[in-house]
Scaffold this active site. Sequence first.
Site, mmCIF file in Angstrom:
data_model
loop_
_atom_site.group_PDB
_atom_site.id
_atom_site.type_symbol
_atom_site.label_atom_id
_atom_site.label_comp_id
_atom_site.label_asym_id
_atom_site.label_seq_id
_atom_site.Cartn_x
_atom_site.Cartn_y
_atom_site.Cartn_z
ATOM 1 N N ASP A 67 0.828 -1.200 0.000
ATOM 2 C CA ASP A 67 0.000 0.000 0.000
ATOM 3 C C ASP A 67 0.867 1.257 0.000
ATOM 4 O O ASP A 67 1.585 1.524 0.957
ATOM 5 C CB ASP A 67 -0.937 0.020 1.216
ATOM 6 C CG ASP A 67 -1.962 1.149 1.124
ATOM 7 O OD1 ASP A 67 -1.986 1.863 0.118
ATOM 8 O OD2 ASP A 67 -2.748 1.302 2.082
ATOM 9 N N GLU A 103 -8.342 8.965 4.857
ATOM 10 C CA GLU A 103 -7.257 8.434 5.679
ATOM 11 C C GLU A 103 -6.339 9.543 6.195
ATOM 12 O O GLU A 103 -6.195 10.570 5.570
ATOM 13 C CB GLU A 103 -6.447 7.418 4.867
ATOM 14 C CG GLU A 103 -6.100 7.919 3.476
ATOM 15 C CD GLU A 103 -5.195 6.991 2.694
ATOM 16 O OE1 GLU A 103 -4.425 6.244 3.297
ATOM 17 O OE2 GLU A 103 -5.255 7.040 1.457
#
Length: 852
Positions: free
Chosen positions: A339, A539
């Site tokens: 990621d 996020e």
Amino acid sequence: MTQFLKRNLPHLPVYAAGVWMLAACQSAATVVSSPAAVAATSATTMSGNPALWPKPISRLAKDPAMEKRIDALIAKMSLEQKVGQTIQPEIRHISLTDVSKYHIGSVLNGGGSFPGNDKFAKAQDWVALADGFYKASMQPSANGVVIPIMWGTDAVHGHNNVIGATLYPHNIALGAANNPGLIKQIGAATAREIGVTGIGWSFAPTVAVARDARWGRTYESYAESPEIVKAYAGKMVEGLQGEPGTKGFLSDQHVIATAKHYIGDGGTQGGIDRGQTDASEAELVRLHAQGYVSAIESGVQTVMVSFSSWRGDRMHGHKYLLTDILKDHMGFDGLVVGDWSGHEFVPGCTRNNCAQAINAGIDIFMVPEDWKLLYENTLAQARSGEIPQARLDDAVRRILRVKMRAGLFERGAPSSYALAGKSEVLGAAAHRDIARQAVRESLVLLKNKNQLLPIKAGSKILLAGDGADDIGKQAGGWSISWQGTGNVNSDFPGATSIYQGMAAAANANGSRVTLSVNGDYQERPDVAVVVFGENPYAEMQGDISKLDFASDKELQLLKKFKAQGIPVVSLFITGRPLWVNPELNASDAFAVIWQPGTEGAGVADVIMRDAKNGVRFDFKGKLAFAWPARPDQAPGLAEGKGEGDGPLFPRGYGLTYADKSSVGDDLSEAWQLAKQSAQTATIFKNRTLEPWQLMLADDLNHSKTVTSNVASLGAISYRAVDRLVQEDAIQLQWSGRAAASAGFFAKERVDYSALAAKALVFDVRVKRAPTAEVKLAMNCGTDCLAERSITQALRQAKPDQWETLSVSMACFATAKLDMLLSPFALSTSGELDMVLHHVRIEAVPAASVRCP
Ligand code: BGC
Ligand code: BGC
């Protein structure tokens, strides 16, 4: 050094692993570290008890003929071609020529990244870029190996980067709907819209079980308990990919799915994004693994690794959980993708150099920028054997398997796909109907005094609040832009705001809706509906320190209507459960509408009656997260704390029109925010004070909690020394060999906002003045930091004498003072020798380092 300390979290102290600084200042690092150096970095033995883990059976078997074809291809591939398959750059950071030159296996577009950087790119523009990548990947090569490229995108609530797409309610809302069949339909419709842009891979579903709603990604989680997540994950995968064993599986009506973020992303301490999950292995299995079980059964082809750590070890370097458990034990035979440069936080790694991640079991590095050096380093490590050939071949085998299963070798250019460029499929009426149904089913009714809802036909309705006619606000994060900010209604063509939906319903039942965001009116309404709540976030930026809906302005509006005797309905837009007792008390009816997405009409479907005063749709949604009775109830809310400390509304709560409200207008508002009314704070005095812990960190993501009177790490060493009494001061020595830092860190966020006008004060004795810049930082999470150079102040200090230095808190204004993880972190890459004593925050007449 500019990036030093910038992005990474403090690694949570107890586990002495990871670090709070970024290795990017190493980006000039030259190729390859020695195997010995790498070995030295893997201090922890990552192991566990595989017997605790389930063994899901995928409904997709391996195909022997395909495996042979893969073998033959791997046998022909050069090392360069193999390494290229493992590198995934971001579309803004790679040219078509580079795709061919480096044999790149896949690309991604990040949230809010579009072809040509054009937010308004048309379906054809997306397809043209996909074709460009495809053609570049299919250039003939000397050894005859050509492998089609893949493109991954975050279609997390519909194809959300694309103008005109259908945006579904966020996952937290879908969890409240508890309808697995609907999830599958959403997946299938989303896959079709992705197909319009010529893309074949979605980074969804998120199968996180968010256990602390302070986490800014709570809304990406279906539920705080594993049952719904398990029931949904497989269905979403089937919707996106099609059913294993049928003709439709990964046909051109479908896309590759990703279960993310493996594993424990929703379990971090304090809900800190990218933080540390402490769950026992049994809890990891019971809570956080369940989505992967059903996703694997449904044949999910890719798994994305979490930024977080499990018990001190970064998931991006976690061989036990990635290889031993996910691949070997659970039988996952697809590919594991990292990621967003998450490998750079693995101890010993930098963004450009991380054999550990591949060796742990990552098959594709998601490395948006600066990927060339990573390619070179990985290639050299494959040559030297630091990355064993068998491991590289396994990674490539998995990538090729996914590509073959998706038919990429036969399909041709993206523009030839059945759906490519069909812009009428983007936001198609049939898809919007599914989204509208999802909105209807996800609304949760918390209060309905005197059965105020549904609103009667023929009513004069005043519609107020900043969410009433704002599609960006009702869509939330991951909507056109990454954080969901910066959008206007015209960025969502074909979408319906809540106001538009209510106006249409009013038309049909003889009511009248007057939109007045600030609530002013000329004619007294029969009922006021106020739409308000959280603004979009995603996020990192979405983390908060208490479960409080902080804004006050809407409360005043609700109270105003109440005082005038006008019945009030609150429609609350939110990505998580928040304390709203004052707003509940001031409302006659209160419904949580989450972040419904583009089909705002689903709200009116439920709250407004038809022309004959019949109920059109009743409320169906039930909370998939417990609702707090106080803002300080996280963590623990998800565990359903005992008597007297329980949630206001338990998980599963949600009224229908037949139910009577369980709450009146007298919920406790007494809770005062635990803002430190204190005028000072002490961080270190004779010893490090709670909740802080002293940590050292080097430039390669190693860190260490200081637990004795001497410690050293890389270029920094620490010793407890005497000033007034024994060992009441801290000597810190930087050797200058590399960058290093020392600081006080906490595991939970600390609120110092009441001290914003004071200064950070410390007694210091400079034994050797700094030879390079020294920065003092306050840290509040990834990409959440403020730093100020204190080099001059240290140089001007009288050598080897105690002085008191102070830096005004205004210098740290860009950090969020209400959610600090570190109030004091010093870093330098030069030499420095100093002793610290008494670190505190207090008022000073004039700080030695001031900021305007
Ligand atoms: C997020 C992932 C996302 C990726 C690509 C990361 O920062 O954690 O969920 O898929 O970016 O945009
Ligand atoms: C990207 C996101 C990504 C984030 C991670 C952003 O610039 O657009 O997709 O998740 O960076 O830092």
